[in-house]
Design a protein around this motif. Structure first.
Motif, PDB file in Angstrom:
ATOM      1  N   ALA A   1      11.343   2.338  -9.240  1.00 52.60           N
ATOM      2  CA  ALA A   1      10.183   2.661  -8.104  1.00 52.60           C
ATOM      3  C   ALA A   1      10.456   3.154  -6.355  1.00 52.60           C
ATOM      4  O   ALA A   1      10.110   3.653  -6.173  1.00 52.60           O
ATOM      5  CB  ALA A   1       9.429   1.330  -7.603  1.00 52.60           C
ATOM      6  N   ASP A   2      12.136   2.653  -6.559  1.00 46.70           N
ATOM      7  CA  ASP A   2      12.693   3.424  -5.210  1.00 46.70           C
ATOM      8  C   ASP A   2      13.938   3.520  -5.808  1.00 46.70           C
ATOM      9  O   ASP A   2      15.016   3.249  -6.537  1.00 46.70           O
ATOM     10  CB  ASP A   2      12.264   2.297  -4.265  1.00 46.70           C
ATOM     11  CG  ASP A   2      12.995   2.753  -3.177  1.00 46.70           C
ATOM     12  OD1 ASP A   2      12.869   4.186  -2.636  1.00 46.70           O
ATOM     13  OD2 ASP A   2      13.232   2.404  -1.963  1.00 46.70           O
ATOM     14  N   GLY A   3      14.407   3.966  -4.401  1.00 44.98           N
ATOM     15  CA  GLY A   3      16.080   4.453  -4.813  1.00 44.98           C
ATOM     16  C   GLY A   3      16.484   5.182  -3.942  1.00 44.98           C
ATOM     17  O   GLY A   3      16.403   5.554  -2.483  1.00 44.98           O
ATOM     18  N   THR A   4      18.577   4.824  -4.336  1.00 48.33           N
ATOM     19  CA  THR A   4      18.887   5.330  -2.484  1.00 48.33           C
ATOM     20  C   THR A   4      20.529   6.050  -3.102  1.00 48.33           C
ATOM     21  O   THR A   4      20.402   5.522  -4.379  1.00 48.33           O
ATOM     22  CB  THR A   4      19.188   4.338  -1.447  1.00 48.33           C
ATOM     23  OG1 THR A   4      20.217   5.162  -0.733  1.00 48.33           O
ATOM     24  CG2 THR A   4      20.603   3.421  -1.857  1.00 48.33           C
ATOM     25  N   LEU A   5      20.431   7.454  -2.992  1.00 45.47           N
ATOM     26  CA  LEU A   5      21.426   7.940  -3.963  1.00 45.47           C
ATOM     27  C   LEU A   5      23.082   7.768  -2.390  1.00 45.47           C
ATOM     28  O   LEU A   5      22.751   8.787  -1.526  1.00 45.47           O
ATOM     29  CB  LEU A   5      21.176   9.259  -3.973  1.00 45.47           C
ATOM     30  CG  LEU A   5      22.165   9.580  -5.196  1.00 45.47           C
ATOM     31  CD1 LEU A   5      22.579   9.487  -6.703  1.00 45.47           C
ATOM     32  CD2 LEU A   5      22.098  11.458  -4.982  1.00 45.47           C
TER      33      LEU A   5
ATOM     34  N   LEU B   1      17.083  11.645 -11.352  1.00 42.45           N
ATOM     35  CA  LEU B   1      16.490  10.269 -11.187  1.00 42.45           C
ATOM     36  C   LEU B   1      14.994  10.671 -10.119  1.00 42.45           C
ATOM     37  O   LEU B   1      14.846   9.989  -9.867  1.00 42.45           O
ATOM     38  CB  LEU B   1      17.339  10.495  -9.384  1.00 42.45           C
ATOM     39  CG  LEU B   1      18.961  10.042  -9.744  1.00 42.45           C
ATOM     40  CD1 LEU B   1      19.733   9.587  -7.768  1.00 42.45           C
ATOM     41  CD2 LEU B   1      18.569   7.921 -10.207  1.00 42.45           C
ATOM     42  N   VAL B   2      14.647  12.140 -10.173  1.00 38.77           N
ATOM     43  CA  VAL B   2      13.208  12.475  -9.615  1.00 38.77           C
ATOM     44  C   VAL B   2      12.585  12.488 -10.846  1.00 38.77           C
ATOM     45  O   VAL B   2      11.302  11.762 -10.759  1.00 38.77           O
ATOM     46  CB  VAL B   2      13.646  14.083  -8.880  1.00 38.77           C
ATOM     47  CG1 VAL B   2      11.696  14.450  -9.265  1.00 38.77           C
ATOM     48  CG2 VAL B   2      13.956  14.053  -7.617  1.00 38.77           C
ATOM     49  N   ALA B   3      13.286  12.646 -11.742  1.00 40.12           N
ATOM     50  CA  ALA B   3      12.112  12.431 -13.019  1.00 40.12           C
ATOM     51  C   ALA B   3      11.923  11.417 -13.280  1.00 40.12           C
ATOM     52  O   ALA B   3      10.854  10.818 -14.238  1.00 40.12           O
ATOM     53  CB  ALA B   3      13.317  13.116 -14.443  1.00 40.12           C
ATOM     54  N   GLN B   4      12.845   9.691 -13.166  1.00 42.17           N
ATOM     55  CA  GLN B   4      12.750   8.689 -13.337  1.00 42.17           C
ATOM     56  C   GLN B   4      11.510   8.644 -12.342  1.00 42.17           C
ATOM     57  O   GLN B   4      10.625   7.434 -12.642  1.00 42.17           O
ATOM     58  CB  GLN B   4      13.810   7.952 -13.290  1.00 42.17           C
ATOM     59  CG  GLN B   4      15.163   8.575 -14.543  1.00 42.17           C
ATOM     60  CD  GLN B   4      14.705   9.040 -15.584  1.00 42.17           C
ATOM     61  OE1 GLN B   4      14.208   8.045 -16.261  1.00 42.17           O
ATOM     62  NE2 GLN B   4      14.535  10.392 -16.406  1.00 42.17           N
ATOM     63  N   LEU B   5      11.596   8.216 -11.173  1.00 40.74           N
ATOM     64  CA  LEU B   5      10.723   8.361  -9.765  1.00 40.74           C
ATOM     65  C   LEU B   5       8.821   8.706 -10.339  1.00 40.74           C
ATOM     66  O   LEU B   5       8.495   7.959 -10.790  1.00 40.74           O
ATOM     67  CB  LEU B   5      11.109   8.635  -8.862  1.00 40.74           C
ATOM     68  CG  LEU B   5      11.867   8.059  -7.899  1.00 40.74           C
ATOM     69  CD1 LEU B   5      13.068   9.170  -7.545  1.00 40.74           C
ATOM     70  CD2 LEU B   5      12.108   7.047  -7.486  1.00 40.74           C
TER      71      LEU B   5
ATOM     72  N   GLU C   1      23.460  17.570  -8.382  1.00 38.63           N
ATOM     73  CA  GLU C   1      22.479  17.963  -8.682  1.00 38.63           C
ATOM     74  C   GLU C   1      21.596  18.031 -10.226  1.00 38.63           C
ATOM     75  O   GLU C   1      20.685  17.229  -9.575  1.00 38.63           O
ATOM     76  CB  GLU C   1      22.527  19.801  -8.483  1.00 38.63           C
ATOM     77  CG  GLU C   1      22.850  20.418  -7.242  1.00 38.63           C
ATOM     78  CD  GLU C   1      24.407  20.553  -6.973  1.00 38.63           C
ATOM     79  OE1 GLU C   1      25.151  20.014  -8.596  1.00 38.63           O
ATOM     80  OE2 GLU C   1      25.115  20.434  -6.658  1.00 38.63           O
ATOM     81  N   ALA C   2      22.312  18.200 -11.067  1.00 38.83           N
ATOM     82  CA  ALA C   2      22.242  17.523 -12.159  1.00 38.83           C
ATOM     83  C   ALA C   2      21.482  15.656 -11.814  1.00 38.83           C
ATOM     84  O   ALA C   2      20.468  15.333 -13.080  1.00 38.83           O
ATOM     85  CB  ALA C   2      22.708  16.928 -13.365  1.00 38.83           C
ATOM     86  N   VAL C   3      22.585  15.414 -11.205  1.00 40.50           N
ATOM     87  CA  VAL C   3      21.936  13.732 -11.167  1.00 40.50           C
ATOM     88  C   VAL C   3      20.716  13.465 -10.433  1.00 40.50           C
ATOM     89  O   VAL C   3      20.007  12.925 -10.576  1.00 40.50           O
ATOM     90  CB  VAL C   3      22.873  12.802 -10.065  1.00 40.50           C
ATOM     91  CG1 VAL C   3      22.853  11.268 -10.294  1.00 40.50           C
ATOM     92  CG2 VAL C   3      24.140  12.872 -11.163  1.00 40.50           C
ATOM     93  N   GLU C   4      20.996  14.400  -9.424  1.00 45.42           N
ATOM     94  CA  GLU C   4      19.511  13.924  -8.727  1.00 45.42           C
ATOM     95  C   GLU C   4      17.915  14.458  -9.399  1.00 45.42           C
ATOM     96  O   GLU C   4      17.069  14.214  -9.232  1.00 45.42           O
ATOM     97  CB  GLU C   4      19.615  14.935  -7.309  1.00 45.42           C
ATOM     98  CG  GLU C   4      20.449  14.624  -6.219  1.00 45.42           C
ATOM     99  CD  GLU C   4      20.899  15.210  -5.107  1.00 45.42           C
ATOM    100  OE1 GLU C   4      19.601  16.378  -4.462  1.00 45.42           O
ATOM    101  OE2 GLU C   4      21.257  15.461  -4.417  1.00 45.42           O
ATOM    102  N   ARG C   5      18.076  15.394 -10.109  1.00 48.09           N
ATOM    103  CA  ARG C   5      17.109  15.790 -10.899  1.00 48.09           C
ATOM    104  C   ARG C   5      16.215  14.130 -12.062  1.00 48.09           C
ATOM    105  O   ARG C   5      15.569  14.559 -12.300  1.00 48.09           O
ATOM    106  CB  ARG C   5      17.325  17.307 -11.559  1.00 48.09           C
ATOM    107  CG  ARG C   5      17.506  18.386 -10.938  1.00 48.09           C
ATOM    108  CD  ARG C   5      17.277  20.097 -11.390  1.00 48.09           C
ATOM    109  NE  ARG C   5      18.486  19.957 -12.855  1.00 48.09           N
ATOM    110  CZ  ARG C   5      19.659  20.128 -12.364  1.00 48.09           C
ATOM    111  NH1 ARG C   5      19.773  20.881 -11.332  1.00 48.09           N
ATOM    112  NH2 ARG C   5      20.426  20.416 -13.576  1.00 48.09           N
TER     113      ARG C   5
END
Length: 355
Positions: A218-222, A208-212, A202-206
């Motif tokens: 510009a784009d990404g996949t987890l 990544l959202v901040a970096q987007l 969840e911390a990684v996802e948060r």
């Protein structure tokens, strides 16, 4: 000297966090023996199925997790070495602290067999990560990748275990030459492949959202499974194989300070494009520790044959650029036979005399 028959894992001491193995063990076999004991040996590179421990030690191999765990040198506590006299030095001690004189193992690690032949080693083991998160991210430039690296280190510190940079030209070769390879995101000039261990998903996802949201990514996949993570890593690990299938190239294994990676790529790319119009640059590697694999060729096979003959001139441009940035012309592959004269251009007489 072929060490393949000296391939025993002599001991695993999970309580001490060590494994003793002979030099002919493949890196994959060492990793497997550690895993069976519920531990991690973190040295990891694309050739681990065939690369032997003695070679890893003799070239101080790095791989993808240097960012967190260090080079082979940092992962080694003791050695057994056959000296030029035929005597055997038994330094197989699994000690973290031993201040009884010169630390002799460091003479042999990275020395490419010039001072003795390593026959066994005591290696450090680590806890197996319970959670690993892998992501593939689109970035516009190497400068953005370095910025992203420092943001990730600030947010996750030692939980950031790998941070790889891949150019579109490198990914393109994998998609072209490796069956089953699939583009994971929209096309981009550059990509980052990052791995985090023991970080809450969840911390990684948060993050990544901040970096987007910031526009840095510009784009990404987890990856949502180990299988998906393996596919993302295969894109990175198959670059060398794809380039080999594509044709011969002039390869470089360089290191510069992490902050100087954008300057190296901009300077070297521009100088080579001017000297060799139509050159194809395939750049990828361990941006987390400043080590890039910088490989050059011409797309047309006929043009490439003539281009390969210009290797000394090509390498001079690359290595001079590296040296101007206080870098190294060999980050993890060693000097070998090919760079014996080249090294004299970049090492001082004092350093050569010491060696």
């Amino acid at each position: 000297i072929a060490m393949g028959r000296m391939n025993r894992v002599r001991a695993v001491d999970a309580g001490n966090g060590t494994l003793t193995a002979e030099a002919g063990c493949t890196l994959a076999a060492v990793q497997a023996a550690a895993h069976e004991a519920g531990r991690l040996f973190p040295l990891s590179l694309a050739a681990e199925g065939t690369a032997q421990l003695g070679g890893n030690l003799s070239t101080n191999a790095g791989g993808v997790q240097v960012l967190r765990y260090g080079n082979t040198r940092e992962l080694t506590l003791g050695l057994e070495v056959v000296l030029p006299s035929g005597e055997v030095w038994n330094g197989l001690r699994g000690l973290r602290k031993d201040n009884t004189g010169y630390d002799l193992k460091h003479l042999f690690i990275g020395a490419e067999g010039t001072l003795g032949i390593i026959t066994a080693a005591v290696l450090k083991l680590f806890p197996l990560p319970k959670i690993q998160t892998t992501c593939w991210l689109n970035v516009a430039t190497p400068s953005v990748a370095v910025d992203l690296l420092n943001r990730a280190k600030t947010a996750f510190d030692a939980q950031l275990t790998a941070f790889e940079l891949v150019s579109e030209s490198a990914l393109g070769l994998v998609l072209k030459q490796i069956p089953g390879a699939v583009r994971p995101t929209a096309p981009s000039p550059w990509y980052v492949l990052a791995e985090l261990s023991e970080a809450a998903p969840e911390a990684v996802e948060r993050w990544l959202v901040a970096q987007l949201d910031s526009g840095l990514v510009a784009d990404g996949t987890l990856a949502t499974s180990q299988a998906q993570a393996a596919k993302l890593w295969a894109l990175r690990e198959n670059i060398s194989e794809a380039q080999k299938i594509e044709g011969i190239s002039i390869k470089h294994d360089i290191a510069v300070p992490v902050s100087a990676i954008p300057a190296f790529l901009a300077s070297a790319d521009a100088a080579l494009a001017q000297a060799f119009p139509g050159i194809r640059v395939v750049a990828f590697g361990h941006v987390g520790d400043g080590n890039l694999h910088y490989n050059l060729s011409k797309p047309d096979a006929q043009d490439n044959s003539a281009f390969i003959a210009a290797q000394p001139d090509v390498s001079r441009i690359v290595h001079d650029t590296v040296h101007a940035l206080n870098g190294s012309i060999s980050a993890e592959h060693g000097i070998g036979q090919l760079k014996r004269e080249e090294i004299l251009r970049y090492k001082s007489p004092v350093e050569m005399a010491l060696m």
